[in-house]
Scaffold this motif. Structure first.
Motif, PDB file in Angstrom:
ATOM      1  N   LEU A   1       0.830  -1.216   0.000  1.00 29.33           N
ATOM      2  CA  LEU A   1       0.000   0.000   0.000  1.00 29.33           C
ATOM      3  C   LEU A   1       0.858   1.258   0.000  1.00 29.33           C
ATOM      4  O   LEU A   1       0.467   2.290  -0.542  1.00 29.33           O
ATOM      5  N   THR A   2       2.027   1.172   0.609  1.00 34.42           N
ATOM      6  CA  THR A   2       2.954   2.313   0.586  1.00 34.42           C
ATOM      7  C   THR A   2       3.378   2.617  -0.846  1.00 34.42           C
ATOM      8  O   THR A   2       3.423   3.777  -1.267  1.00 34.42           O
ATOM      9  N   GLN A   3       3.662   1.565  -1.617  1.00 33.39           N
ATOM     10  CA  GLN A   3       4.043   1.750  -3.017  1.00 33.39           C
ATOM     11  C   GLN A   3       2.848   2.217  -3.850  1.00 33.39           C
ATOM     12  O   GLN A   3       3.008   3.029  -4.767  1.00 33.39           O
ATOM     13  N   LEU A   4       1.666   1.713  -3.535  1.00 34.29           N
ATOM     14  CA  LEU A   4       0.464   2.164  -4.249  1.00 34.29           C
ATOM     15  C   LEU A   4       0.254   3.660  -3.991  1.00 34.29           C
ATOM     16  O   LEU A   4      -0.035   4.434  -4.902  1.00 34.29           O
ATOM     17  N   HIS A   5       0.430   4.044  -2.735  1.00 33.43           N
ATOM     18  CA  HIS A   5       0.268   5.446  -2.367  1.00 33.43           C
ATOM     19  C   HIS A   5       1.267   6.336  -3.107  1.00 33.43           C
ATOM     20  O   HIS A   5       0.939   7.438  -3.552  1.00 33.43           O
ATOM     21  N   ARG A   6       2.470   5.824  -3.222  1.00 35.06           N
ATOM     22  CA  ARG A   6       3.506   6.569  -3.947  1.00 35.06           C
ATOM     23  C   ARG A   6       3.017   6.913  -5.358  1.00 35.06           C
ATOM     24  O   ARG A   6       3.126   8.055  -5.816  1.00 35.06           O
ATOM     25  N   GLY A   7       2.440   5.913  -6.034  1.00 32.52           N
ATOM     26  CA  GLY A   7       1.942   6.155  -7.389  1.00 32.52           C
ATOM     27  C   GLY A   7       0.750   7.095  -7.402  1.00 32.52           C
ATOM     28  O   GLY A   7       0.711   8.064  -8.167  1.00 32.52           O
TER      29      GLY A   7
ATOM     30  N   VAL B   1      -0.841   8.662 -10.654  1.00 30.07           N
ATOM     31  CA  VAL B   1      -1.202   7.405 -11.328  1.00 30.07           C
ATOM     32  C   VAL B   1      -2.683   7.137 -11.025  1.00 30.07           C
ATOM     33  O   VAL B   1      -3.089   7.174  -9.863  1.00 30.07           O
ATOM     34  N   PRO B   2      -3.498   6.910 -12.080  1.00 24.76           N
ATOM     35  CA  PRO B   2      -4.956   6.923 -11.893  1.00 24.76           C
ATOM     36  C   PRO B   2      -5.550   5.633 -11.315  1.00 24.76           C
ATOM     37  O   PRO B   2      -6.437   5.035 -11.904  1.00 24.76           O
TER      38      PRO B   2
END
Ligand code: PNW
Length: 454
Positions: free
Chosen positions: A388-394, A399-400
């Motif tokens: 989720l940390t990496q998802l948040h980064r995007g 990133v849509p």
């Protein structure tokens, strides 16, 4: 008040859709009820030696009878959305022909229950439980199955689209084609030649395309259509320009048989050249259908494909995992949170995709229920927090990605691995059907309540 020097909390955009997912054969049970036909997974799981411990989905989570209680658990977690799949053999017991009204009725009741509890239904039309009657006529080796899928998809859209606004055609074409028709480890358990597997793959993407058209023809206006594919999430081994460029090339070529074909309406030159005489047979009309515009891309992501720049003609090389690479309980589930950053980022960049969902992400763990009724799945919590940390980064870079579905809402029938491999954030005692929120469910509930990780 937070001083302005404090790091920004890991909040997601307002309205980010927090969800969780399951699939029909993995949770429903009730395989002989209300006119359901036989699926290839009934046949396969009842064939001795095919599944771990001989486990079958005959009863699974008994969700068919317990869906109301399960929706209450979803509500308690604070879920905004729930992704389920429809069992094709409940709707058309023989794959085609006369529909079984009791089949659609179950999903209609489930959808009503979700909406009454403020949970948006996201519906997958094919999550691997192909009617056995179609397999008997060639299954995905036959183009007729693509046509039959479209008719089935149109029927479901017609009956549910007054309340369901998001449909996904097929779940993980790559998995069911490669594992089911090439490796033989999943239903229908075939080990076909390369040429035949390529044709099966073509019929899968064709089914997706014809399905998109059928859904649009039969659904209420405003319905959004996509798919849920486990596209290879290619990430640069180091974040330098040359490796990032290599990861971008790899994203297109490693997904050439599936997502790339769908988003471009063509097979890449490299894909066709690589397969030569074994390449699939197709028409221009097929490719047009396959490339039918979609409204969103669903990505199932568990792991990362590490890519480096290379002087080979392709311009990239996939880096094999060292033997010491960490994985979750399932050996294939190598930990790679960066896939949740680079996967959607590169897909959005390459193809201009405007709406992405992470339609699955999760982990298997050895989960033990303590005598006082807790499951401290700290490994799963660590996994989810990192992804989720990496998802948040995007997302924070634009990133849509509009939503995230944790796999899975509860432990369930993990295909050929049976019940020993648990992916749930709710623990299920398969003797009593008691559901217990794991530590990961408490964690996820906090994430949803805060709309982020802060
Ligand atoms: C997905 N791999 O399967 C499926 O969509 C789910 O039904 C399943 O329960 C879940 O992920 C966990 O396995 C996959 O080998 C199977 O990379 C295999 C792979 C990935 C996903």
């Amino acid at each position: 008040d937070t001083p302005s020097t404090a790091p920004a909390p890991h909040l997601f955009p307002k309205g980010f859709l927090w969800g969780s997912a399951t699939a029909s054969y993995q949770v429903e049970g009730a395989v002989k009820e209300d006119g359901r036909g036989v699926s290839i997974w009934d046949t396969f799981s009842h064939t001795p030696g095919k599944t771990n411990n001989g486990d079958t989905g005959d009863v699974a989570n008994d969700h068919y009878h317990r869906y109301k209680e399960d929706v209450q658990l979803m509500k308690a977690l604070g879920l905004k959305t729930y992704r389920f799949s429809v069992a094709w053999p409940r709707i058309f017991p023989n794959g085609t022909g006369a529909p079984n009204p009791k089949g659609i009725d179950f999903y209609s009741r489930l959808v009503d229950q979700l909406l009454a509890n403020g949970i948006q239904p996201y519906c997958t039309l094919f999550h691997w439980d192909l009617p056995q009657a179609l397999e008997d006529k060639g299954g995905w080796q036959s183009r007729d199955t693509s046509e039959a899928f479209a008719a089935y998809a149109g029927y479901v859209a017609q009956h549910l689209s007054d309340r369901v606004k998001h449909f996904m055609t097929l779940n993980e074409m790559k998995s069911f084609v490669d594992i089911g028709y090439r490796d033989g480890r999943h239903a229908p358990g075939l080990k076909l030649s390369v040429a035949k597997v390529n044709q099966v793959r073509h019929h899968a993407v064709l089914a997706h395309g014809l399905g998109v058209q059928a859904i649009r023809a039969h659904a209420k206006p405003g319905v959004k259509v996509g798919l849920a594919e486990n596209a290879e999430a290619c990430a640069p081994v180091i974040e330098t320009a040359e490796h990032i460029a290599a990861a971008r090339k790899a994203t297109r070529e490693e997904n050439a048989g599936y997502l790339t074909a769908v988003l471009e309406g063509k097979y890449t030159d490299a894909y066709l050249a690589h397969h030569g005489a074994n390449a699939p047979k197709f028409t221009a009309a097929d490719m047009k259908a396959i490339g039918s515009p979609i409204d969103f891309v669903g990505l199932n992501n568990y792991t990362t494909t590490w890519v480096r720049a290379d002087s080979a003609p392709a311009g990239y090389a996939v880096v094999p995992a060292p033997a010491s690479y960490p994985h979750m309980m399932s050996p294939w589930l190598r930990v790679g949170p960066q896939g949740l950053y680079w996967g959607p980022k590169l897909i959005a960049e390459i193809w201009g995709v405007k709406e992405i969902y992470i339609t699955e992400n999760g982990a298997s763990s050895t989960d033990v229920l303590t005598p006082d009724g807790h499951v401290y799945d700290t490994d799963r919590v660590m996994y989810l927090r990192n992804y989720l940390t990496q998802l948040h980064r995007g997302v924070s870079e634009g990133v849509p990605v509009k939503g995230y579905f944790c796999w899975s809402f509860m432990d369930n029938y993990e295909w050929a691995d049976g019940y020993a491999y648990r992916f749930g954030i709710h623990y299920v005692d398969f003797k009593t059907q008691k559901r217990t929120p794991k530590l990961s469910a408490h964690f996820y509930k906090e994430v949803i309540a805060r709309n982020g990780l802060a």
